[in-house]
Design a protein around this motif. Structure first.
Motif, PDB file in Angstrom:
ATOM      1  N   ARG A 111       0.816  -1.193  -0.023  1.00  0.00           N
ATOM      2  CA  ARG A 111       0.192   0.139   0.059  1.00  0.00           C
ATOM      3  C   ARG A 111       0.774   1.312  -0.131  1.00  0.00           C
ATOM      4  NH1 ARG A 111      -4.842   0.111   2.169  1.00  0.00           N
ATOM      5  NH2 ARG A 111      -4.372   2.135   3.454  1.00  0.00           N
ATOM      6  N   SER A 112       0.396   2.415  -0.467  1.00  0.00           N
ATOM      7  CA  SER A 112       1.223   3.655  -0.357  1.00  0.00           C
ATOM      8  C   SER A 112       1.440   4.031   0.914  1.00  0.00           C
ATOM      9  CB  SER A 112       0.041   4.626  -1.231  1.00  0.00           C
ATOM     10  OG  SER A 112      -0.991   4.690  -0.540  1.00  0.00           O
ATOM     11  N   ASP A 113       0.689   3.749   2.060  1.00  0.00           N
ATOM     12  CA  ASP A 113       0.867   4.214   3.112  1.00  0.00           C
ATOM     13  C   ASP A 113       1.786   3.157   4.199  1.00  0.00           C
ATOM     14  OD1 ASP A 113      -0.946   2.276   3.933  1.00  0.00           O
ATOM     15  OD2 ASP A 113      -2.595   3.370   4.597  1.00  0.00           O
ATOM     16  N   GLY A 114       2.162   2.005   3.465  1.00  0.00           N
ATOM     17  CA  GLY A 114       2.959   1.095   4.032  1.00  0.00           C
ATOM     18  C   GLY A 114       2.418   0.141   5.053  1.00  0.00           C
ATOM     19  N   LEU A 115       1.086   0.601   5.332  1.00  0.00           N
ATOM     20  CA  LEU A 115       0.522  -0.149   6.267  1.00  0.00           C
ATOM     21  C   LEU A 115       0.115  -1.779   5.778  1.00  0.00           C
ATOM     22  CD1 LEU A 115      -2.177   2.220   7.561  1.00  0.00           C
ATOM     23  CD2 LEU A 115      -0.074   1.503   8.704  1.00  0.00           C
ATOM     24  N   SER A 116       0.086  -2.589   6.771  1.00  0.00           N
ATOM     25  CA  SER A 116      -0.270  -4.158   6.328  1.00  0.00           C
ATOM     26  C   SER A 116      -1.875  -4.217   6.223  1.00  0.00           C
ATOM     27  CB  SER A 116       0.053  -5.215   7.429  1.00  0.00           C
ATOM     28  OG  SER A 116      -0.538  -4.841   8.555  1.00  0.00           O
ATOM     29  N   PRO A 117      -2.605  -5.139   5.631  1.00  0.00           N
ATOM     30  CA  PRO A 117      -3.827  -5.105   5.651  1.00  0.00           C
ATOM     31  C   PRO A 117      -4.461  -5.030   7.073  1.00  0.00           C
ATOM     32  CG  PRO A 117      -3.022  -6.660   3.953  1.00  0.00           C
ATOM     33  CD  PRO A 117      -1.933  -6.268   4.847  1.00  0.00           C
ATOM     34  N   ALA A 118      -3.884  -5.744   8.073  1.00  0.00           N
ATOM     35  CA  ALA A 118      -4.468  -5.961   9.336  1.00  0.00           C
ATOM     36  C   ALA A 118      -4.497  -4.557   9.915  1.00  0.00           C
ATOM     37  CB  ALA A 118      -3.735  -7.019  10.160  1.00  0.00           C
ATOM     38  N   GLU A 119      -3.298  -3.962   9.861  1.00  0.00           N
ATOM     39  CA  GLU A 119      -2.879  -2.528  10.322  1.00  0.00           C
ATOM     40  C   GLU A 119      -4.065  -1.323   9.673  1.00  0.00           C
ATOM     41  OE1 GLU A 119       1.564  -2.865  11.257  1.00  0.00           O
ATOM     42  OE2 GLU A 119       1.144  -2.233   9.178  1.00  0.00           O
ATOM     43  N   TRP A 120      -4.419  -1.615   8.477  1.00  0.00           N
ATOM     44  CA  TRP A 120      -5.252  -0.806   7.967  1.00  0.00           C
ATOM     45  C   TRP A 120      -6.659  -0.841   8.436  1.00  0.00           C
ATOM     46  CZ3 TRP A 120      -6.956   3.432   6.094  1.00  0.00           C
ATOM     47  CH2 TRP A 120      -8.047   3.630   4.987  1.00  0.00           C
ATOM     48  N   VAL A 121      -6.936  -2.191   8.680  1.00  0.00           N
ATOM     49  CA  VAL A 121      -8.510  -2.387   9.107  1.00  0.00           C
ATOM     50  C   VAL A 121      -8.466  -2.015  10.703  1.00  0.00           C
ATOM     51  CG1 VAL A 121      -9.900  -4.267  10.081  1.00  0.00           C
ATOM     52  CG2 VAL A 121      -8.868  -4.361   7.917  1.00  0.00           C
ATOM     53  N   SER A 122      -7.426  -1.960  11.555  1.00  0.00           N
ATOM     54  CA  SER A 122      -7.378  -1.546  12.606  1.00  0.00           C
ATOM     55  C   SER A 122      -7.489  -0.186  12.818  1.00  0.00           C
ATOM     56  CB  SER A 122      -5.874  -2.121  13.579  1.00  0.00           C
ATOM     57  OG  SER A 122      -5.780  -1.405  14.788  1.00  0.00           O
ATOM     58  N   VAL A 123      -6.933   0.582  11.863  1.00  0.00           N
ATOM     59  CA  VAL A 123      -6.962   2.189  11.612  1.00  0.00           C
ATOM     60  C   VAL A 123      -8.582   2.564  11.583  1.00  0.00           C
ATOM     61  CG1 VAL A 123      -6.162   4.225  10.435  1.00  0.00           C
ATOM     62  CG2 VAL A 123      -4.414   2.511  11.398  1.00  0.00           C
ATOM     63  N   VAL A 124      -8.971   1.968  10.594  1.00  0.00           N
ATOM     64  CA  VAL A 124     -10.401   2.142  10.214  1.00  0.00           C
ATOM     65  C   VAL A 124     -11.452   1.971  11.315  1.00  0.00           C
ATOM     66  CG1 VAL A 124     -12.068   1.605   8.538  1.00  0.00           C
ATOM     67  CG2 VAL A 124      -9.854   1.874   7.800  1.00  0.00           C
ATOM     68  N   ARG A 125     -11.292   0.829  12.004  1.00  0.00           N
ATOM     69  CA  ARG A 125     -12.093   0.263  12.973  1.00  0.00           C
ATOM     70  C   ARG A 125     -12.003   1.183  14.263  1.00  0.00           C
ATOM     71  NH1 ARG A 125     -12.574  -5.949  14.549  1.00  0.00           N
ATOM     72  NH2 ARG A 125     -14.311  -4.711  15.871  1.00  0.00           N
ATOM     73  N   ALA A 126     -10.869   1.750  14.314  1.00  0.00           N
ATOM     74  CA  ALA A 126     -10.680   2.736  15.595  1.00  0.00           C
ATOM     75  C   ALA A 126     -11.426   4.180  15.154  1.00  0.00           C
ATOM     76  CB  ALA A 126      -9.310   3.074  15.894  1.00  0.00           C
ATOM     77  N   ARG A 127     -11.240   4.583  14.024  1.00  0.00           N
ATOM     78  CA  ARG A 127     -11.803   5.982  13.667  1.00  0.00           C
ATOM     79  C   ARG A 127     -13.391   5.634  13.496  1.00  0.00           C
ATOM     80  NH1 ARG A 127      -9.937  10.615  11.790  1.00  0.00           N
ATOM     81  NH2 ARG A 127     -11.425  11.814  10.139  1.00  0.00           N
TER      82      ARG A 127
END
Length: 231
Positions: A111-127
Motif C-alpha cells: 500500500r502507499s501508506d506502508g500499512l499491512s492489511p490488518a493494520e489498515w483495518v485496525s486504523v479504520v475500525r478505531a476511527r
C-alpha cells in the motif's frame, strides 16, 4: 458503538447488484443520474443491496432506493496497485455518504501508506467503530487474514486480478467454497458471475450472498459478448 449486523442478515441468500460506471464508459456522466436508475431496476427485480462506487453515486442511489449500499472508492495511487478504498479520506467520505457497508481492498499488495492489511483495518475500525467493513480479497490466505483482522464480510472480488491469484477460475467458486468452510464471517461471491446458474452455484458453494455487476449493469459488456458469439 457496535455495527448494525442486521444488515448482514438482510443480505443472506440474495443478489447484490453492482451499479458502477467509470469515466470513459458509456453510462458514465459528469452529473450522475444513471446509476440510481440501475439501482431502481435492481430493486424491482428483488435485489437485496447495491454495490456502488463514489460518494456522488451512493448519495443518489440512497435517495432513489431503500436498500443497503456497499460503498467503495476506486482510485489508483501509482506505482502502488491497491485501488479499492485505500485512504482514510475515502473511508470518511463513504461514511458521510451513508454507505451501510464499506469495501476495502485487503490484498497483500503493498500500500502507499506502508500499512499491512490488518493494520489498515485496525486504523479504520478505531476511527469508525460502528461501520460494517467488507474485505475485497484475491486469495484464501488474504481472506483468512482479513477475517482475523476484524472485517464483517469477505468477498472474492479481486480473484484473478492480482499476481498472487493469476490463473484463478472465473467465477472462482473453489475460493468461495474454501473460504466458506474456513471463515466464521459471511463470504460474498463476487467476480466473473455472468449467468443465473453461476450465481446459484455460488450460494450452493457456501456464499452468504452474490454480487453481480457487468452482466446486469454494463450494457456494452453484455452487447460485446453477443457480438463475439456471432462473429
Amino acid at each position: 458503538m457496535h455495527p448494525d449486523t442486521s444488515v448482514l442478515t438482510a443480505l443472506r441468500g440474495g443478489l447484490v447488484v453492482s451499479c458502477q460506471a467509470l469515466p470513459g464508459e458509456p453510462l458514465y456522466t459528469e452529473s450522475g443520474g444513471v446509476m440510481p436508475l440501475m439501482a431502481e431496476a435492481a430493486r424491482r427485480a428483488g435485489a437485496v443491496a447495491i454495490r456502488a462506487n463514489g460518494t456522488r453515486d451512493i448519495e443518489q442511489i440512497k435517495a432513489a432506493v431503500d436498500l443497503p449500499v456497499i460503498g467503495l472508492v476506486k482510485h489508483q495511487y501509482p506505482p502502488f496497485e491497491p485501488y479499492i478504498t485505500v485512504s482514510m479520506a475515502e473511508v470518511d467520505a463513504l461514511v458521510e455518504a451513508g454507505a451501510e457497508i464499506i469495501a476495502l481492498e485487503l490484498t497483500d499488495r503493498p500500500r502507499s501508506d506502508g500499512l499491512s492489511p490488518a493494520e489498515w483495518v485496525s486504523v479504520v475500525r478505531a476511527r469508525h467503530p460502528g461501520q460494517l467493513l467488507m474485505a475485497d480479497i484475491a486469495t484464501h490466505a488474504e481472506g483468512v487474514a482479513a477475517a482475523g483482522a476484524g472485517v464483517h464480510l469477505v468477498g472474492t472480488t479481486l480473484s484473478g486480478y492480482t499476481t498472487a491469484s493469476a490463473g484463478a477460475p472465473s467465477p472462482d467458486l473453489p475460493l468461495v467454497a474454501r473460504l466458506a468452510e474456513t471463515l466464521a464471517v459471511p463470504v460474498v461471491a463476487e467476480g466473473g458471475i455472468h449467468a443465473p446458474d453461476q450465481a446459484r452455484a455460488a450460494l450452493e458453494a457456501g456464499a452468504h450472498c452474490v454480487v453481480v455487476g457487468g452482466a446486469i449493469t454494463r450494457p456494452h459488456e453484455i452487447a460485446a459478448r453477443f457480438v463475439a458469439a456471432l462473429t
